[in-house]
Structure formats: structure tokens, C-alpha cells
Design an enzyme around this catalytic site. Structure first.
Site, mmCIF file in Angstrom:
data_model
loop_
_atom_site.group_PDB
_atom_site.id
_atom_site.type_symbol
_atom_site.label_atom_id
_atom_site.label_comp_id
_atom_site.label_asym_id
_atom_site.label_seq_id
_atom_site.Cartn_x
_atom_site.Cartn_y
_atom_site.Cartn_z
ATOM 1 N N ASP A 60 -37.631 42.578 1.176
ATOM 2 C CA ASP A 60 -36.322 43.018 1.654
ATOM 3 C C ASP A 60 -35.196 42.457 0.783
ATOM 4 O O ASP A 60 -35.441 41.859 -0.267
ATOM 5 C CB ASP A 60 -36.170 42.617 3.122
ATOM 6 C CG ASP A 60 -35.430 43.637 3.963
ATOM 7 O OD1 ASP A 60 -34.605 44.383 3.404
ATOM 8 O OD2 ASP A 60 -35.667 43.695 5.184
ATOM 9 N N ASP A 120 -31.760 51.737 6.668
ATOM 10 C CA ASP A 120 -32.813 51.870 7.674
ATOM 11 C C ASP A 120 -32.719 53.189 8.428
ATOM 12 O O ASP A 120 -31.627 53.658 8.754
ATOM 13 C CB ASP A 120 -32.715 50.743 8.701
ATOM 14 C CG ASP A 120 -33.325 49.448 8.200
ATOM 15 O OD1 ASP A 120 -33.399 48.512 8.996
ATOM 16 O OD2 ASP A 120 -33.707 49.369 7.020
#
Length: 679
Positions: free
Chosen positions: A182, A237
Site C-alpha cells: 500500500d 478504493d
């Protein structure tokens, strides 16, 4: 990444450094009238792919985040249960291999030696024991960390920045097969440097580990990461709603030239089965991810999944499109009016063709064999990958596609086309909007798209119990020649007192091929029972809408958008002014109302809600029966509310549309304050 829209409530998260994929997002609203043409990507860079033999087709598997986040039920038992279900439910046989852990698997601090420590409450036997269990099932284990000092969760678990080689060694020793890396708390270190360092650390372990770069598309990884990772996120996302899925689709589609074996565009995990969309929308989601050659990572808790969810995820014919070894991402052929045609070249020379209806009403979507890249031929075979049926066409590829639906076909120039019956295209013309007790005239059509005639053709139209559905013209034909259409008039009446809402209609055709093969095909459609707004001026938030779609969370009445849950908004506030009435949405959004040719004006004060601080850029549009009749320029949070008024005289349907102004939809909380209609 954890979705940027929630940052005001999770203040420890790192803000995005810039707009998401600027210039790539199609800025259309969700309604058909607001669709923009797809943006074309520049020529792909010459960066070579990793030559390690990994991820030669898009990775398939599971990741827990979309269904569990950091809840207590994310633990060793869940991971083992998912592995068991992969085998028991046939998902392993369909190609799903990776069982991936997301954030929150570790303790908040490293040990005295600087090592990562699995949370003993969640994983009492450690990660290696879980990996061993998964491996014993013939599956693979994935894990998560961040290219920063802490991960993305507000609790801030240890990130790998500065610990790349030590952490990679731990992952390899545990038997990890996949790393999701991430982007939070990255301390401003150059993205390419951070992700390349972890590539080198993974390579140094000697263990084959698929490397998923999750930097949200901020630094255009498709241009530089083909020799760094096996897949890279192209967007922020995903969330479990139609607007989010649609926005991500439009950002990812133009990047087709950059994808291929060993290096894939990743539009984020699947939401199929999580409950925020209909099964029709989930089939579209799965179809579109497959035609884009996207990684297929299940994001629902399979221990609670319905059979309908398993039926979608286990559709091996659709999975085969995603997993085709040629490795081509589907490209947009056309998208006018929200009628998308996306074609994917397959290794055997066929094309996977997605006919996708973005709009809120059924649409005819048509293309041709030549338009999708097939060579000239006498006829072509059509394989419907959701109906699991085969037919042939003279060259037209067409279907009436339900709202938010996708027809996914595999089309080939096949010398054996005559072994299949002619394809029949079904359609239903006329307004799908009915006022109770008032007959509506509809026309059903059956068209022979093949080279051979359809024989003994019969059609029927059925509606809900208690509705009157009567034909007004012939419903049969002894022979329907190739290229000809049987038209049948229908009179449809909903009983007096029928509540407003959507109701199902089904048009069905039965016929026989020249060889006697019987074919039955059906077209499910939606009719809406509507009422006209009352005379005078009404607040739109007091009236029933036809449809409402929002890019993050639901549309709210008389409050702001808030966050992802229904009812979590605040008083509508623009530039410090508070409004008691209005609609709170989030770009991209579309709210439609039936006005029945009885209204003259729609007005509102519009702007970005104050709840997002200094963030958010949007545009507002009003559409009347497919024509844009009013719009603003780009509005920001720093601007006061702007008056917006539109003449909607004679319109049957009015759409209130918000776009993201072309810079991604982070924090685009859009208010239609004091929205009114005069009738």
C-alpha cells in the site's frame, strides 16, 4: 488504500498527494444523457515486464478487506474457512488460488529485533501455520503491508519503509506467495524508489512472490511499473455501490495498452456479494472486470455468501475471458448514450464482447463483427456467457440490455456456424413508465439476426400478478426470414392503487431452427409505476424519485451525503449557509424524477458541502428527457452556493446529475439545496 472520502472521520490517515488519475476519468454522470466519450490513452511505454513467469494471467483469489475491514472476525479461522470453501465450492477449479490477508494482521509494534509480529489474538499459530494450511489445499497465501512507516488503518500498524529486506525475508520464511504493498504514511519518498526497493527485496529472498503495487494510480504506475510489479492499482478504493464501480471502470478502461502477461492494470477488488448492488449490477461488475483482464480478488465473506454470489464468481466461461493467455485488456469500441461496447481479443482469434448499459433504463446496444475486429465471414457464432447458449449471426451483434446490465458474448468467425440456430434479438419499445389504472402501449420485437430463418415463432409478455397484459397484434409467425422482425403490440395496465416503484416484465420468444432445434429466449425488463408531482411548487426531497445513484454512499434527503452509511449526513451547509431542505449526493451521481410533461421549472442552490473542509470539485447539470438544459461551471468548496434553474416544460423525466469535474471524486460531496420543482 482506505477510501479517501473517509479521511475526515479517520484523521490519522495520510491525505492523497494529488488528484486521482487526473485527465483519465470520464466525467459523465450516471444517466445515459450524461455519458462522455472514452478518453484514449497515450501509447504504452516500452518498460519491459518482469521475466519471472509469475502472474502470466491476472491473479485470482480472495482478500478480506471489503467484507471485514479490521473487525474481530478477520482471523485465522476465517482464512482457513475461505480456503476450505475454495475447494468445496469449486472456486479452486475455476482458477481462484490466492487467499490474501489485508491490513490488521500484525501487532501495532515490531519486536525488539525489529521484526513484524502477527497478532496472537487473530493468528494464535502464526502466519506460517496459516500458509501451511492454505498450501495443503493447493492454494497460495497473500499478505499486506504499506510502502510507508505505518499502514493505512487508523491504528497504524507497522509499514515496511526502511524495513523492506527484513520484512520480505519474513514473508518468504512464512511461505507468503503474494504481497499487496500500500501507499500510506510514505513520508514523501519517491514512489518509484519505494516500490522498486521492495521489488528488489522480494527478489533477494529467492521465493516467487506476486507483487501488487497499491499506490492508487497517483504516480501513473502503468507508465513505469511493468518491470517493478506484476499488477498496479489504477484508482482509489472501490466501494460497494454502483457509482463507485462505474467511476473506477471509466478510469481503468483507457489504460488497456499498458496491460499484458505479468503486468496488469488493477481497478481494485471485487464487491460481488457484499449487498450494496443488485445481482444484475454484480454481474456487470464481474463481466467488466473480466473483459478488462483485471485481477479477480473476491471481496465478500464466502462463509455468508448466497448461491447467487457463487453463481457469479464461479462462471467459468466469464473467468476464461479474464484468464485468456493472450493477456489483452478489452478496449472501448463505442459508448454513446451510456451504451458501451467493449471488445477483448482472445488467443483463439475470437472476441469477448461486453454490451454494457450504464443507464437506468433498458437500452438497445448494437455493434458488428467487423467493428470488434473479426475478419469478414459468411456468419459468426455467438456464445452468451451468462445464458450459456450458442447461436449464429450474419454479423450484427445486438441486444436489449436491462438497466445497469451487461450481455457478455464470445464471438468467432466459425465455418461451422450453421450448426447453431439463428440469434434472435428481443426488444420492447414504448415508455416503461406507467401511471396506475392507465393503459400503456408497448411494442415487442423479435428479429432474426442469423443467416437462416426462424420457424414456428411465438412471443409472450408477462407482468406481475394482477396486471393486465394483452396483445393487440399477432403473437406468432410460421417463418421469420433472416433479417426480418416480428412486431407485436401490447397493452399493459397496472391495477388502480398500485404503489409507485419498479416492477418486472418479461418478453419471451420461442422458435425452431431449420434443423428443428427448439430455442427459448427471454428478455427481463423493468416497468416503473409513477405518479405526477402535485400542482404548484414542491421540494424534490419530499417527492419519490425514479432512481438515485451516488458515487459514495447513498443519496440523502434533507441532509448532506455524510459518509458511506445511510442516514449519516449532516445539515446541508454551503459556504456557511445552512439549508433545511435539499438532496445530499456524492459525485458522480444521478437522481431522476418523473415529471410527466406536467412541470415547467426545476431550481436549486448548488455547491460542495462544508463538511469536507477545503476539498471537493464538482459540476452540476439538469437534464430533461436526454437534453442538458442547465449546468454550472466547476464549483469548489471555497465557493458559496450557486443558483441553478432549468426550464423542463414538457419533459417526462428530469435528471439531476453531478460530475467530478474531471479530477477524480475525492471528497466531492454535492448538495442540491432547496431543490424545487414547479408543476
Amino acid at each position: 488504500m482506505r477510501h479517501p472520502h473517509t479521511r475526515t472521520t479517520r484523521t490519522t490517515r495520510l491525505r492523497l498527494a494529488g488528484a486521482l488519475t487526473a485527465g483519465l476519468l470520464c466525467t459523465a454522470g450516471l444517466a445515459a444523457p450524461a455519458v462522455a466519450a472514452p478518453t484514449r490513452a497515450p501509447a504504452a511505454s516500452a518498460a519491459p515486464a518482469l521475466a519471472d513467469g509469475l502472474a502470466l494471467t491476472p491473479p485470482m483469489g480472495f482478500n478480506n478487506w471489503n467484507s471485514t475491514h479490521c473487525r474481530a472476525d478477520f482471523d485465522e479461522a476465517m482464512v482457513k474457512g475461505i480456503a476450505d470453501l475454495f475447494v468445496a465450492k469449486g472456486l479452486k477449479d475455476a482458477g481462484y488460488r490466492y487467499v490474501n490477508l489485508d491490513d490488521c494482521w500484525a501487532l501495532p509494534n515490531r519486536d525488539a529485533d525489529g521484526k513484524l509480529v502477527p497478532d496472537p489474538a487473530r493468528f494464535p499459530n502464526g502466519i506460517k501455520a496459516v500458509a501451511d494450511y492454505v498450501h495443503a489445499k493447493g492454494l497460495k497465501l497473500g499478505i499486506y503491508t504499506s510502502a510507508g512507516t505505518r499502514t493505512c488503518n487508523s491504528a497504524g500498524f507497522p509499514g515496511a519503509l526502511g524495513h523492506e529486506y527484513s520484512d520480505a525475508r519474513q514473508f518468504a520464511d512464512w511461505g507468503v506467495d503474494y504481497l499487496k504493498y500500500d501507499n500510506c504514511n510514505n513520508q514523501g519518498v519517491d514512489a518509484k524508489k519505494r516500490y522498486t526497493t521492495m521489488r528488489d527485496a522480494l527478489r533477494a529472498t529467492g521465493r516467487p512472490i506476486v507483487y501488487s503495487i497499491c499506490e492508487w494510480g497517483e504516480n501513473k504506475p502503468w507508465e513505469w511499473a511493468a518491470d517493478v510489479g506484476h499488477l498496479w492499482r489504477t484508482t482509489g478504493d472501490i466501494s460497494d455501490n454502483w457509482g463507485s464501480m462505474l467511476s473506477i471502470l471509466k478510469q481503468n478502461l483507457p489504460l488497456a495498452p499498458y496491460a499484458g502477461p505479468g503486468h496488469w492494470n488493477d481497478p481494485d477488488m471485487l464487491e460481488v456479494g457484499n449487498g450494496g448492488m443488485t445481482d444484475t449490477e454484480y454481474r456487470s461488475h464481474f463481466s467488466l472486470w473480466s473483459v478488462m483482464a483485471a485481477p479477480l480478488l473476491i471481496g465478500t465473506d464466502l462463509r455468508k455468501a448466497s448461491q447467487a454470489t457463487f453463481d457469479i464468481l464461479d462462471n467459468k466461461e466469464v473467468v476464461a475471458v479474464d484468464q485468456d493467455p493472450l493477456g489483452k485488456q478489452g478496449a472501448v469500441v463505442s459508448s454513446a448514450g451510456g451504451r458501451w461496447v467493449i471488445a477483448k481479443e482472445m488467443k483463439d482469434g475470437s472476441r469477448a464482447v461486453a454490451l454494457f448499459n450504464e443507464s437506468g433504463t433498458a437500452q438497445r446496444i448494437a455493434t458488428s463483427a467487423s467493428a470488434v475486429g473479426l475478419p469478414r465471414a459468411t456468419a459468426y457464432t455467438l456464445r452468451d456467457l451468462w445464458q450459456h447458449s450458442s447461436s449464429h449471426t450474419a454479423g450484427t451483434i445486438a441486444a436489449t440490455v436491462p438497466a445497469h446490465g451487461t450481455v457478455l458474448l464470445r464471438v468467432a468467425a466459425d465455418p461451422h456456424w450453421a450448426a447453431y440456430p439463428p440469434a434472435a434479438e428481443l426488444g420492447l419499445a414504448g415508455s416503461p413508465l406507467l401511471e396506475a389504472a392507465t393503459p400503456a402501449a408497448l411494442t415487442g420485437t423479435v428479429t432474426d439476426l442469423g443467416r437462416t430463418p426462424a420457424r414456428h415463432v411465438s412471443v409472450s409478455l408477462t407482468g406481475p400478478a394482477g396486471w393486465t397484459v394483452r396483445p393487440t397484434t399477432a403473437t406468432t409467425a410460421a417463418t421469420l426470414p433472416a433479417g426480418r422482425t416480428l412486431r407485436t403490440g401490447w397493452r399493459v395496465t397496472a391495477p388502480a392503487g398500485t404503489p409507485t416503484g419498479a416492477y418486472g416484465l418479461t418478453l419471451r420468444a420461442d422458435y425452431r431452427s431449420p434443423s428443428g432445434q427448439r430455442v427459448t429466449t427471454a428478455l427481463p425488463l423493468t416497468a416503473s409505476v409513477v405518479v405526477r408531482p402535485p400542482a404548484g411548487t414542491s421540494y424534490l426531497s419530499d417527492l419519490p424519485w425514479l432512481s438515485a445513484a451516488s458515487g459514495w454512499g447513498p443519496v440523502e434527503r434533507d441532509t448532506s451525503n455524510g459518509e458511506s452509511a445511510a442516514g449519516d449526513g449532516h445539515p446541508i451547509t454551503i459556504g456557511g449557509t445552512v439549508y433545511a431542505k435539499g438532496l445530499g449526493a456524492h459525485a458522480p451521481s444521478d437522481i431522476s424524477y418523473y415529471t410527466g410533461a406536467a412541470c415547467t421549472k426545476v431550481s436549486a442552490d448548488v455547491g460542495v458541502d462544508d463538511e469536507k473542509g477545503a476539498q471537493g470539485t464538482v459540476t452540476f447539470e439538469i437534464w430533461a428527457d436526454g437534453t442538458k438544459v442547465a449546468s454550472t461551471g466547476v464549483l469548489t468548496n471555497a465557493m458559496p452556493a450557486q443558483p441553478l434553474t432549468a426550464d423542463v416544460t414538457g419533459a417526462q423525466v428530469v435528471h439531476l446529475v453531478v460530475t467530478d469535474a474531471g479530477d477524480g471524486n475525492d471528497s466531492d460531496h454535492a448538495d442540491w439545496a432547496d431543490a424545487r420543482v414547479s408543476c
